[in-house]
Design a protein around this motif. Sequence first.
Motif, PDB file in Angstrom:
ATOM      1  N   ASP A 152       0.837  -1.208   0.000  1.00 27.12           N
ATOM      2  CA  ASP A 152       0.000   0.000   0.000  1.00 27.12           C
ATOM      3  C   ASP A 152       0.871   1.256   0.000  1.00 27.12           C
ATOM      4  O   ASP A 152       0.586   2.220  -0.721  1.00 27.12           O
ATOM      5  N   ALA A 153       1.933   1.233   0.811  1.00 24.72           N
ATOM      6  CA  ALA A 153       2.833   2.392   0.871  1.00 24.72           C
ATOM      7  C   ALA A 153       3.585   2.569  -0.446  1.00 24.72           C
ATOM      8  O   ALA A 153       3.687   3.681  -0.980  1.00 24.72           O
ATOM      9  N   LEU A 154       4.081   1.461  -0.991  1.00 24.49           N
ATOM     10  CA  LEU A 154       4.855   1.512  -2.237  1.00 24.49           C
ATOM     11  C   LEU A 154       3.999   1.964  -3.411  1.00 24.49           C
ATOM     12  O   LEU A 154       4.446   2.738  -4.272  1.00 24.49           O
ATOM     13  N   LEU A 155       2.752   1.487  -3.444  1.00 24.91           N
ATOM     14  CA  LEU A 155       1.874   1.745  -4.592  1.00 24.91           C
ATOM     15  C   LEU A 155       0.985   2.973  -4.408  1.00 24.91           C
ATOM     16  O   LEU A 155       0.163   3.265  -5.284  1.00 24.91           O
ATOM     17  N   ASN A 156       1.165   3.698  -3.298  1.00 25.39           N
ATOM     18  CA  ASN A 156       0.294   4.837  -3.020  1.00 25.39           C
ATOM     19  C   ASN A 156       0.241   5.858  -4.168  1.00 25.39           C
ATOM     20  O   ASN A 156      -0.850   6.297  -4.544  1.00 25.39           O
ATOM     21  N   PRO A 157       1.389   6.240  -4.770  1.00 24.09           N
ATOM     22  CA  PRO A 157       1.313   7.191  -5.896  1.00 24.09           C
ATOM     23  C   PRO A 157       0.519   6.638  -7.085  1.00 24.09           C
ATOM     24  O   PRO A 157      -0.244   7.363  -7.718  1.00 24.09           O
ATOM     25  N   ILE A 158       0.703   5.338  -7.368  1.00 27.72           N
ATOM     26  CA  ILE A 158      -0.031   4.698  -8.472  1.00 27.72           C
ATOM     27  C   ILE A 158      -1.521   4.679  -8.152  1.00 27.72           C
ATOM     28  O   ILE A 158      -2.361   4.998  -9.002  1.00 27.72           O
TER      29      ILE A 158
ATOM     30  N   ALA B  49     -17.872   6.664 -26.324  1.00 29.90           N
ATOM     31  CA  ALA B  49     -18.090   5.214 -26.404  1.00 29.90           C
ATOM     32  C   ALA B  49     -16.951   4.438 -25.725  1.00 29.90           C
ATOM     33  O   ALA B  49     -17.170   3.340 -25.194  1.00 29.90           O
ATOM     34  N   GLU B  50     -15.745   5.015 -25.732  1.00 32.05           N
ATOM     35  CA  GLU B  50     -14.585   4.332 -25.152  1.00 32.05           C
ATOM     36  C   GLU B  50     -14.502   4.479 -23.632  1.00 32.05           C
ATOM     37  O   GLU B  50     -13.862   3.671 -22.960  1.00 32.05           O
ATOM     38  N   ILE B  51     -15.138   5.500 -23.096  1.00 31.93           N
ATOM     39  CA  ILE B  51     -14.959   5.817 -21.675  1.00 31.93           C
ATOM     40  C   ILE B  51     -15.426   4.701 -20.729  1.00 31.93           C
ATOM     41  O   ILE B  51     -14.711   4.379 -19.768  1.00 31.93           O
ATOM     42  N   PRO B  52     -16.598   4.071 -20.938  1.00 33.33           N
ATOM     43  CA  PRO B  52     -16.999   3.001 -19.998  1.00 33.33           C
ATOM     44  C   PRO B  52     -15.958   1.892 -19.877  1.00 33.33           C
ATOM     45  O   PRO B  52     -15.697   1.400 -18.771  1.00 33.33           O
ATOM     46  N   GLY B  53     -15.366   1.498 -21.015  1.00 32.80           N
ATOM     47  CA  GLY B  53     -14.318   0.474 -20.980  1.00 32.80           C
ATOM     48  C   GLY B  53     -13.098   0.945 -20.205  1.00 32.80           C
ATOM     49  O   GLY B  53     -12.489   0.174 -19.440  1.00 32.80           O
ATOM     50  N   GLU B  54     -12.736   2.215 -20.391  1.00 35.10           N
ATOM     51  CA  GLU B  54     -11.598   2.774 -19.659  1.00 35.10           C
ATOM     52  C   GLU B  54     -11.882   2.828 -18.166  1.00 35.10           C
ATOM     53  O   GLU B  54     -11.005   2.544 -17.348  1.00 35.10           O
ATOM     54  N   ILE B  55     -13.115   3.198 -17.805  1.00 34.56           N
ATOM     55  CA  ILE B  55     -13.497   3.237 -16.389  1.00 34.56           C
ATOM     56  C   ILE B  55     -13.417   1.838 -15.782  1.00 34.56           C
ATOM     57  O   ILE B  55     -12.914   1.655 -14.662  1.00 34.56           O
TER      58      ILE B  55
ATOM     59  N   SER C 242      -3.218   6.627  -6.098  1.00 29.28           N
ATOM     60  CA  SER C 242      -3.759   7.993  -6.150  1.00 29.28           C
ATOM     61  C   SER C 242      -3.984   8.440  -7.586  1.00 29.28           C
ATOM     62  O   SER C 242      -5.006   9.064  -7.902  1.00 29.28           O
ATOM     63  N   ALA C 243      -3.044   8.093  -8.472  1.00 28.30           N
ATOM     64  CA  ALA C 243      -3.172   8.466  -9.889  1.00 28.30           C
ATOM     65  C   ALA C 243      -4.373   7.766 -10.527  1.00 28.30           C
ATOM     66  O   ALA C 243      -5.109   8.376 -11.320  1.00 28.30           O
ATOM     67  N   LEU C 244      -4.601   6.506 -10.173  1.00 25.60           N
ATOM     68  CA  LEU C 244      -5.744   5.768 -10.722  1.00 25.60           C
ATOM     69  C   LEU C 244      -7.067   6.333 -10.204  1.00 25.60           C
ATOM     70  O   LEU C 244      -8.050   6.414 -10.950  1.00 25.60           O
ATOM     71  N   ILE C 245      -7.095   6.726  -8.928  1.00 26.69           N
ATOM     72  CA  ILE C 245      -8.309   7.339  -8.365  1.00 26.69           C
ATOM     73  C   ILE C 245      -8.614   8.639  -9.105  1.00 26.69           C
ATOM     74  O   ILE C 245      -9.756   8.907  -9.489  1.00 26.69           O
ATOM     75  N   SER C 246      -7.564   9.455  -9.328  1.00 28.82           N
ATOM     76  CA  SER C 246      -7.747  10.717 -10.061  1.00 28.82           C
ATOM     77  C   SER C 246      -8.204  10.462 -11.486  1.00 28.82           C
ATOM     78  O   SER C 246      -9.099  11.149 -11.995  1.00 28.82           O
ATOM     79  N   LYS C 247      -7.611   9.452 -12.120  1.00 33.56           N
ATOM     80  CA  LYS C 247      -7.993   9.132 -13.499  1.00 33.56           C
ATOM     81  C   LYS C 247      -9.453   8.694 -13.569  1.00 33.56           C
ATOM     82  O   LYS C 247     -10.189   9.101 -14.472  1.00 33.56           O
TER      83      LYS C 247
ATOM     84  N   TYR D  49      -3.760  -5.673  -6.771  1.00 29.86           N
ATOM     85  CA  TYR D  49      -2.381  -5.354  -6.391  1.00 29.86           C
ATOM     86  C   TYR D  49      -1.430  -5.698  -7.534  1.00 29.86           C
ATOM     87  O   TYR D  49      -0.505  -4.930  -7.830  1.00 29.86           O
ATOM     88  N   ALA D  50      -1.651  -6.837  -8.191  1.00 28.39           N
ATOM     89  CA  ALA D  50      -0.750  -7.257  -9.271  1.00 28.39           C
ATOM     90  C   ALA D  50      -0.782  -6.256 -10.424  1.00 28.39           C
ATOM     91  O   ALA D  50       0.263  -5.921 -10.999  1.00 28.39           O
ATOM     92  N   GLY D  51      -1.968  -5.756 -10.757  1.00 28.79           N
ATOM     93  CA  GLY D  51      -2.086  -4.767 -11.825  1.00 28.79           C
ATOM     94  C   GLY D  51      -1.339  -3.490 -11.490  1.00 28.79           C
ATOM     95  O   GLY D  51      -0.644  -2.910 -12.336  1.00 28.79           O
ATOM     96  N   ARG D  52      -1.453  -3.045 -10.236  1.00 24.64           N
ATOM     97  CA  ARG D  52      -0.763  -1.816  -9.834  1.00 24.64           C
ATOM     98  C   ARG D  52       0.743  -2.030  -9.734  1.00 24.64           C
ATOM     99  O   ARG D  52       1.524  -1.131 -10.036  1.00 24.64           O
ATOM    100  N   VAL D  53       1.153  -3.242  -9.331  1.00 22.81           N
ATOM    101  CA  VAL D  53       2.591  -3.545  -9.295  1.00 22.81           C
ATOM    102  C   VAL D  53       3.176  -3.505 -10.702  1.00 22.81           C
ATOM    103  O   VAL D  53       4.272  -2.983 -10.917  1.00 22.81           O
ATOM    104  N   GLU D  54       2.442  -4.034 -11.678  1.00 27.06           N
ATOM    105  CA  GLU D  54       2.908  -3.984 -13.073  1.00 27.06           C
ATOM    106  C   GLU D  54       3.084  -2.535 -13.529  1.00 27.06           C
ATOM    107  O   GLU D  54       4.067  -2.201 -14.195  1.00 27.06           O
ATOM    108  N   LEU D  55       2.136  -1.666 -13.180  1.00 32.09           N
ATOM    109  CA  LEU D  55       2.261  -0.247 -13.521  1.00 32.09           C
ATOM    110  C   LEU D  55       3.475   0.372 -12.823  1.00 32.09           C
ATOM    111  O   LEU D  55       4.225   1.145 -13.430  1.00 32.09           O
TER     112      LEU D  55
END
Length: 201
Positions: A93-99, A167-173, A101-106, A183-189
Amino acid sequence: MTDTNLVARARRLDDFNSPEFKEWLGLTRQADRLRRDLSNVRTLGRFTAAVARHGSPAEALRALQFEVEALAERLEEAAAADMEVGQDRGELDALLNPITSALISKGRQLRERKFALEGDRGEIERSRRRREQAINDLMEAGLPRRMADRQAKPNLADIEALEHELAEIPGEIERNGTLLTSYAGRVELYLAETTHEEEAA
């Protein structure tokens, strides 16, 4: 912490979102209830049933000793694993906090953009109305409909681009939400970002 170890720890935490974990949790609760119910049965009845199951008082005692040893071992393993999982979660959680936060903003930006594009007052509908007004103005100025249609701004390609974006936005959301809960997805990022920063340095 190696990349491989990081990914393995993330995947282990992601197991808590799996259908198997949800089913395991339900069965564990059922097993705990049955153990509580069994503890409420008088010991005479439990002993009699154990003797009937194992064939003799001595075998019933031996079986119970094995069960107690197994339960003590499982308790020790579970307590150690629980501590390890808590540590993994805290560190990741500490390591991935910036990622995160960025995903929440996105996600917020995507929802805001979707709201801005759609509906009667959205950007797409306003663009259509502006285009129709521009066509009418050009025709009133003497241009034929076909020529006015070609010259009017915004043009059809601009409006179609907005429609495609919507039309693309729902998929992106959905993809963004999946990453937020993985966690694995955020670790990859995180690893991709770290590699990019190292290459740029």
